[in-house]
Design a protein around this motif. Structure first.
Motif, short mmCIF file in Angstrom:
data_model
loop_
_atom_site.label_atom_id
_atom_site.label_comp_id
_atom_site.label_asym_id
_atom_site.label_seq_id
_atom_site.Cartn_x
_atom_site.Cartn_y
_atom_site.Cartn_z
N PRO A 341 0.80 -1.22 0.00
CA PRO A 341 0.00 0.00 0.00
C PRO A 341 0.84 1.28 0.00
CG PRO A 341 -0.91 -1.58 1.55
CD PRO A 341 0.42 -2.13 1.10
N LEU A 342 1.96 1.25 0.73
CA LEU A 342 2.83 2.43 0.73
C LEU A 342 3.46 2.64 -0.63
CD1 LEU A 342 4.62 2.04 4.19
CD2 LEU A 342 2.62 3.43 3.61
N VAL A 343 3.89 1.53 -1.26
CA VAL A 343 4.49 1.62 -2.59
C VAL A 343 3.47 2.13 -3.59
CG1 VAL A 343 5.48 0.29 -4.49
CG2 VAL A 343 6.23 -0.15 -2.14
N MET A 344 2.26 1.57 -3.53
CA MET A 344 1.22 1.98 -4.48
C MET A 344 0.86 3.44 -4.28
SD MET A 344 0.47 -0.66 -6.42
CE MET A 344 -1.21 -0.89 -6.98
N GLY A 345 0.75 3.87 -3.02
CA GLY A 345 0.44 5.27 -2.76
C GLY A 345 1.54 6.20 -3.24
N THR A 346 2.78 5.79 -3.04
CA THR A 346 3.91 6.61 -3.50
C THR A 346 3.95 6.69 -5.02
OG1 THR A 346 5.20 5.98 -1.55
CG2 THR A 346 6.41 6.88 -3.42
N ILE A 347 3.77 5.54 -5.69
CA ILE A 347 3.78 5.52 -7.16
C ILE A 347 2.66 6.39 -7.73
CG2 ILE A 347 3.37 4.05 -9.17
CD1 ILE A 347 4.86 1.82 -7.71
N TYR A 348 1.47 6.26 -7.13
CA TYR A 348 0.34 7.04 -7.64
C TYR A 348 0.55 8.53 -7.38
CZ TYR A 348 -4.41 8.58 -8.58
OH TYR A 348 -5.51 9.23 -9.09
N GLY A 349 1.10 8.86 -6.20
CA GLY A 349 1.34 10.27 -5.90
C GLY A 349 2.35 10.89 -6.84
N ALA A 350 3.33 10.09 -7.30
CA ALA A 350 4.38 10.62 -8.17
C ALA A 350 4.00 10.61 -9.64
CB ALA A 350 5.67 9.82 -7.97
N ALA A 351 3.31 9.55 -10.08
CA ALA A 351 3.07 9.38 -11.51
C ALA A 351 1.59 9.33 -11.89
CB ALA A 351 3.75 8.10 -12.01
N ARG A 352 0.71 9.34 -10.90
CA ARG A 352 -0.73 9.20 -11.15
C ARG A 352 -1.03 7.94 -11.95
NH1 ARG A 352 -2.51 12.26 -7.40
NH2 ARG A 352 -4.57 12.32 -8.38
N ASP A 353 -0.29 6.87 -11.64
CA ASP A 353 -0.43 5.60 -12.37
C ASP A 353 0.03 4.47 -11.45
OD1 ASP A 353 -0.73 4.28 -15.20
OD2 ASP A 353 1.12 3.46 -14.33
#
Length: 377
Positions: A341-353
């Protein structure tokens, strides 16, 4: 005994998962970032996971008859705190830390059930006990709906009341198997010996992928569906509940297949399926039918794989060490659910993907399948 243990596990997991469906609500009310929202839902997971190590070792020593009522009773306190007192990010995180205690019930129940069943029935019995992970489905189905229809604190009051009743009932009904093996030595010495066992390391990695994947989806899927497909929070929570129900239902199936066949082919098939379906999910195709097929398929594979891992524990580990090994393996499973969840949240926050998150899952699942095949040779 199996029924009482399963009910207790289900209630503790229901409590453990109370914050996940409220992720979007907490985001709006507390004005959280994507990473902060992920942290809120992940904190109970990591605490409940790490807590399984001492709780599993204590269960080997003092028995589940004492540990189940203790864990259930103590979990009442953070549930009530979160329902009535926590109204800031810091307070919710503190409440989540103690809410993690509910997740340690897993390390109480596995050695308890394992002791009551002969080797050729343990896979199915442990799979049935694993239905208690359906507490996360209960949370997904009911938390948002009850909070909207009755009041924001009602889901917490309901779970706290049920846990209190169960703690009393468990004191009266639970019995450890007469003549069960009790390990000698201190908690530290037994934990150290457990960590040195090759089987512990292998099983911990496999469970980190299978159960960790299940936990990660159960806590983060509502957020993913809301962000990627613009679903409302109730719709996202119900779809997550469907994912959880299927994964839970497949857990005893995985154990039963291991009783009839062997854990190795069941594990290889499960992890291979997760790898293929995670790649499909990485393309972020339409929700119906492609994403639905991908997520439900992963639910089935992760559930069967989780059941197969503990069927393997019953085959490889002496009875007096099952609690200690379960604690370590269970901790690995929970930790496996903490980071995605932390990885997914970080990825989405940075790339919106979210694509790279699913690609990482596919690579990890493929590695697990290869590890099982190599160890079986």
């Amino acid at each position: 005994m199996l029924a009482v243990a399963t009910v207790g596990f289900l209630l503790c997991f229901w409590a453990w998962a109370l914050l996940a469906p409220l992720g979007p609500t907490l985001r709006d009310e507390l004005r959280l970032t994507s990473v902060q929202q992920s942290l809120v839902v992940a904190v109970p997971v990591i605490v409940g996971s790490l807590g399984r190590i001492p709780v599993g070792a204590l269960t080997d020593r003092v028995g589940a008859r004492r540990m189940f009522p203790l864990v259930a009773g103590l979990t009442v306190l953070p549930v009530l705190y979160l329902g009535h007192l926590a109204d800031s990010l810091a307070e919710v995180v503190v409440g989540g830390l103690f809410l993690g205690l509910g997740g340690t019930a897993f390390a109480v129940g596995v050695p308890f059930v394992n002791a009551w069943y002969p080797p050729d029935r343990r896979g199915l019995a442990l799979g049935i006990f694993g239905i208690g992970t359906g507490g996360t489905a209960l949370s997904s189905f009911t938390t948002v709906q009850l909070a909207d229809s009755v009041g924001p604190s009602f889901p917490f009051d309901l779970v706290a009341g049920l846990l209190a009743v169960y703690a009393v009932a468990a004191c009266l009904l639970l019995r450890d198997k007469p003549g069960r093996a009790v390990p000698a030595g201190s908690l530290l010495a037994r934990t150290t010996a457990t960590l040195r066992m090759p089987a512990t390391v292998q099983l911990a990695f496999l469970y980190a992928v299978a159960f960790g994947g299940f936990v990660a989806f159960s806590v983060y899927l509502p957020t993913y569906l809301a962000n990627a497909y613009d679903l409302g929070r109730s719709d996202a929570a119900l779809r997550t509940a469907g994912f959880v129900v299927l994964a839970v239902a497949m857990r005893p199936v995985g154990g039963w297949l291991c009783d009839r066949l062997n854990p190795v082919p069941v594990l290889v098939a499960s992890y291979s399926a997760v790898a293929a379906l995670a790649l499909l999910a990485s393309f972020e195709l339409t929700l119906v039918p492609f994403a639905t097929i991908a997520f439900l398929g992963m639910a089935a594979a992760l559930g069967a794989g989780s059941g197969a891992v503990f069927a393997q524990v019953a085959h490889l580990v002496p009875a007096e060490q099952v609690g200690s090994v379960t604690g370590v393996v269970g901790a690995a499973g929970g930790l496996g659910g903490f980071f995605p969840p932390l990885v997914m949240g970080t990825i989405y926050g940075a790339a919106r993907d979210y694509s790279w998150g699913f690609i990482l899952l596919a690579a990890t699942a493929a590695l697990a399948a290869l590890a099982v095949r190599r160890q079986s040779r």
